[in-house]
Design a protein around this motif. Structure first.
Motif, PDB file in Angstrom:
ATOM      1  N   VAL A 199       0.833  -1.200   0.000  1.00  0.00           N
ATOM      2  CA  VAL A 199       0.000   0.000   0.000  1.00  0.00           C
ATOM      3  C   VAL A 199       0.867   1.249   0.000  1.00  0.00           C
ATOM      4  CG1 VAL A 199      -1.736   1.309   1.272  1.00  0.00           C
ATOM      5  CG2 VAL A 199      -1.912  -1.178   1.147  1.00  0.00           C
ATOM      6  N   ILE A 200       0.536   2.192  -0.914  1.00  0.00           N
ATOM      7  CA  ILE A 200       1.243   3.463  -1.034  1.00  0.00           C
ATOM      8  C   ILE A 200       0.456   4.586  -0.369  1.00  0.00           C
ATOM      9  CG2 ILE A 200       2.088   5.218  -2.658  1.00  0.00           C
ATOM     10  CD1 ILE A 200       2.507   2.955  -4.695  1.00  0.00           C
ATOM     11  N   ASP A 201      -0.859   4.619  -0.614  1.00  0.00           N
ATOM     12  CA  ASP A 201      -1.685   5.654  -0.018  1.00  0.00           C
ATOM     13  C   ASP A 201      -3.093   5.124   0.211  1.00  0.00           C
ATOM     14  OD1 ASP A 201      -2.193   8.181   1.046  1.00  0.00           O
ATOM     15  OD2 ASP A 201      -2.861   9.001  -0.869  1.00  0.00           O
ATOM     16  N   ARG A 202      -3.798   5.776   1.106  1.00  0.00           N
ATOM     17  CA  ARG A 202      -5.149   5.364   1.492  1.00  0.00           C
ATOM     18  C   ARG A 202      -5.980   6.613   1.750  1.00  0.00           C
ATOM     19  NH1 ARG A 202      -5.952   2.741   7.390  1.00  0.00           N
ATOM     20  NH2 ARG A 202      -8.198   3.076   7.638  1.00  0.00           N
ATOM     21  N   VAL A 203      -7.211   6.628   1.226  1.00  0.00           N
ATOM     22  CA  VAL A 203      -8.096   7.777   1.419  1.00  0.00           C
ATOM     23  C   VAL A 203      -9.476   7.306   1.869  1.00  0.00           C
ATOM     24  CG1 VAL A 203      -6.942   9.360  -0.182  1.00  0.00           C
ATOM     25  CG2 VAL A 203      -8.671   7.763  -1.054  1.00  0.00           C
ATOM     26  N   GLN A 204     -10.190   8.220   2.537  1.00  0.00           N
ATOM     27  CA  GLN A 204     -11.579   7.982   2.927  1.00  0.00           C
ATOM     28  C   GLN A 204     -12.406   9.208   2.560  1.00  0.00           C
ATOM     29  OE1 GLN A 204     -11.612   7.113   7.132  1.00  0.00           O
ATOM     30  NE2 GLN A 204     -10.579   5.141   6.893  1.00  0.00           N
ATOM     31  N   ASP A 205     -13.703   8.992   2.378  1.00  0.00           N
ATOM     32  CA  ASP A 205     -14.648  10.082   2.181  1.00  0.00           C
ATOM     33  C   ASP A 205     -15.846   9.742   3.051  1.00  0.00           C
ATOM     34  OD1 ASP A 205     -16.634  11.838   1.411  1.00  0.00           O
ATOM     35  OD2 ASP A 205     -16.262  11.653  -0.746  1.00  0.00           O
ATOM     36  N   ASN A 206     -15.836  10.228   4.276  1.00  0.00           N
ATOM     37  CA  ASN A 206     -16.867   9.866   5.236  1.00  0.00           C
ATOM     38  C   ASN A 206     -18.071  10.794   5.187  1.00  0.00           C
ATOM     39  OD1 ASN A 206     -15.459   7.606   6.293  1.00  0.00           O
ATOM     40  ND2 ASN A 206     -14.114   8.997   7.411  1.00  0.00           N
ATOM     41  N   VAL A 207     -18.112  11.644   4.158  1.00  0.00           N
ATOM     42  CA  VAL A 207     -19.256  12.529   3.948  1.00  0.00           C
ATOM     43  C   VAL A 207     -20.153  12.006   2.834  1.00  0.00           C
ATOM     44  CG1 VAL A 207     -19.989  14.854   3.294  1.00  0.00           C
ATOM     45  CG2 VAL A 207     -18.002  14.543   4.790  1.00  0.00           C
TER      46      VAL A 207
END
Length: 502
Positions: free
Chosen positions: A311-319
């Motif tokens: 894994v290089i990067d991780r994102v979330q969108d909790n909206v």
């Protein structure tokens, strides 16, 4: 489609010595042979909507704001060349793959092979009865791969549904020899933890690696234990596919405790799926990159060592993102389109109430180099036409349309139809073409519509869950250059380098 509460089943892997009768697929002609489809893998039954929603749908049809049930509408730059209805396999149609003059169409009851050498008149070559949702399909050389993500009594094509709480149950990957397209031959079965909701090929000269995406573990399931925070990796030797086996389970969301390290979901993040695995992964072998849509998380990772993705990067969108469903790179590998399957593909989310930012695509740019690369959000894209409250509609499977210097994509939206859109300007995506049918019903929500819509060698092919296999032709100067790009094979989750060697 995402079904979070499917009955599950698993069983110890059947070896090559399994009785031949248990590994033979039932080949069908116009009508089923002795074997019959299994009703245990059917989608949700029709759901009644409120009287006011039904009245709104009828009013919208009368006013011409949405097409009537089964009416076909499309933009002027799309031509509907033809449709092949379901035949011997009555189950839900699912994903598509392509090789040469053939299209391979998954179905919850098995898979179907079409000869598309004449796109105006595709012909059925074979229908294989092998029940087990979702039966997502991909191909590489003489091998076809089929995902089973419903709990089965065994790994044969004559299996029936069986609870996941029973240790003897089975689900995972099936491998077929398709050297003779008219007579596919079942050659291997590999059980994987929590089954195989979807899968992704990483093909090499001698071996094919399969990244198996699955989720929804439970302490009550012997073969699907929490936290299940990674993916199964299968290695399939091309010359000996019967030796296919799991070679690893890389953890993508490390964390202490029974829940792992993914998005915790509610109550911390209300309305967001808890991450207990991945739903779909797309690889870009030419760049040794992969993008994972993993329930509550989107990830970017390196596949330089295919058995040990990093894994290089991780994102979330909790909206605005409820369920990270799938991912698509642009050709320059500096953008990823993630989709949010709000409502699990079963709900009406393409309406004014939900709005333009939920159940949509999220466009991310990739910034930086090497292991320092990061995903940076730019905008959302959602089809601009409101659908009826009796139509399941949300962002689903799509592919690039290969035009140099442009970022163009075709995408399925279930009963929202097929949308062709341009995200060259990441901040201002726009639709340039569409095709859709009216609702299956004007007074109840009946699940259906386009599951997958992919561009392959000059045409768009859509697998409609209910209506069958559609062939579309784009006539637009913005997409015309793509007609010159010819591929020998296309599995959309294994993205090709369109302008190098094809």
């Amino acid at each position: 489609m995402t079904l979070l509460n499917e009955p599950r089943t698993r069983r110890r892997r059947l070896g090559v010595a399994t009785a031949a009768a248990g590994l033979l697929a039932a080949l069908l002609t116009a009508v089923p042979a002795a074997a019959t489809p299994d009703p245990g893998d059917t989608p949700a039954p029709p759901k009644k909507v409120s009287k006011s929603d039904a009245a709104d749908t009828q009013r919208a049809i009368r006013d011409g704001r949405i097409p009537a049930p089964d009416e076909i509408v499309h933009s002027d730059n799309i031509e509907h060349l033809g449709n092949i209805p379901k035949d011997a396999l009555p189950g839900t149609n699912s994903d598509l793959a392509f090789q040469g003059k053939y299209a391979f169409a998954g179905n919850y009851d098995g898979f179907r092979i079409f000869d598309i050498s004449n796109p105006k008149k595709p012909e059925t070559v074979a229908q294989v009865l092998c029940p087990g949702s979702q039966n997502d399909v991909s191909v590489s050389g003489d091998l076809l791969f089929l995902s089973t993500d419903s709990s089965r009594s065994d790994s044969s094509c004559a299996s029936t549904t069986q609870p996941a709480t029973e240790k003897s149950s089975w689900e995972g990957m099936k491998v077929f020899d398709i050297s003779d397209k008219r007579n596919p031959r079942y050659v291997a079965a590999v059980e994987t933890a929590c089954g195989s909701h979807t899968h992704t090929l990483v093909p090499e000269r001698r071996n094919v690696y399969i990244y198996v995406s699955s989720y929804a573990p439970s302490a009550a399931f012997p073969d699907c234990q929490p936290p299940h925070d990674g993916i199964s990796v299968i290695k399939v030797p091309r010359k000996a596919p019967q030796k296919a086996a799991v070679v690893g389970f890389p953890v993508l969301f490390p964390g202490e405790g029974p829940d792992g390290g993914g998005n915790p979901g509610p109550p911390t993040n209300p309305g967001v799926s808890k991450t207990t695995g991945c739903h779909d992964i797309t690889v870009l072998p030419s760049e040794d990159l992969a993008a994972g849509a993993c329930m509550g998380d989107g990830i970017l990772f390196s596949i330089e060592d295919p058995e040990r993705p990093k894994v290089i990067d991780r994102v979330q969108d909790n909206v605005n993102f409820a369920f990270w469903h799938s991912a698509t790179f642009n050709q320059d590998a500096d953008k990823v389109v993630f989709t949010d399957e709000l409502g699990a593909g079963l709900g009406a989310t393409c309406n004014a109430e939900i709005g333009p930012n939920r159940g949509a695509d999220g466009i991310y740019e990739i910034k930086g180099r090497g292991d320092k690369r990061q995903l940076v959000f730019k905008s959302y894209y959602k089809i601009p036409r409101h659908q009826a409250d009796t139509e399941n509609c949300v962002a689903h499977n799509g592919s690039l349309i290969p035009v140099k210097g442009k970022d163009l994509m075709v995408q399925a939206w279930y009963q929202g139809g097929v949308s062709v859109w341009d995200f060259t300007d990441s901040a201002k995506p726009k639709e340039i073409a569409y095709f859709e049918r009216g609702p299956l019903s004007a007074d109840q929500l009946v699940v259906g519509g386009s599951w997958s819509a992919y561009y392959y060698n000059g045409h768009i092919y859509s697998n409609d869950m209910v209506k069958g296999f559609d062939v579309l032709k784009l006539n637009d100067k913005r997409t015309d250059p793509a007609k010159r790009v010819r591929l020998r094979e296309l599995n959309v989750q294994t993205q090709p380098e369109y302008f190098n060697g094809h």
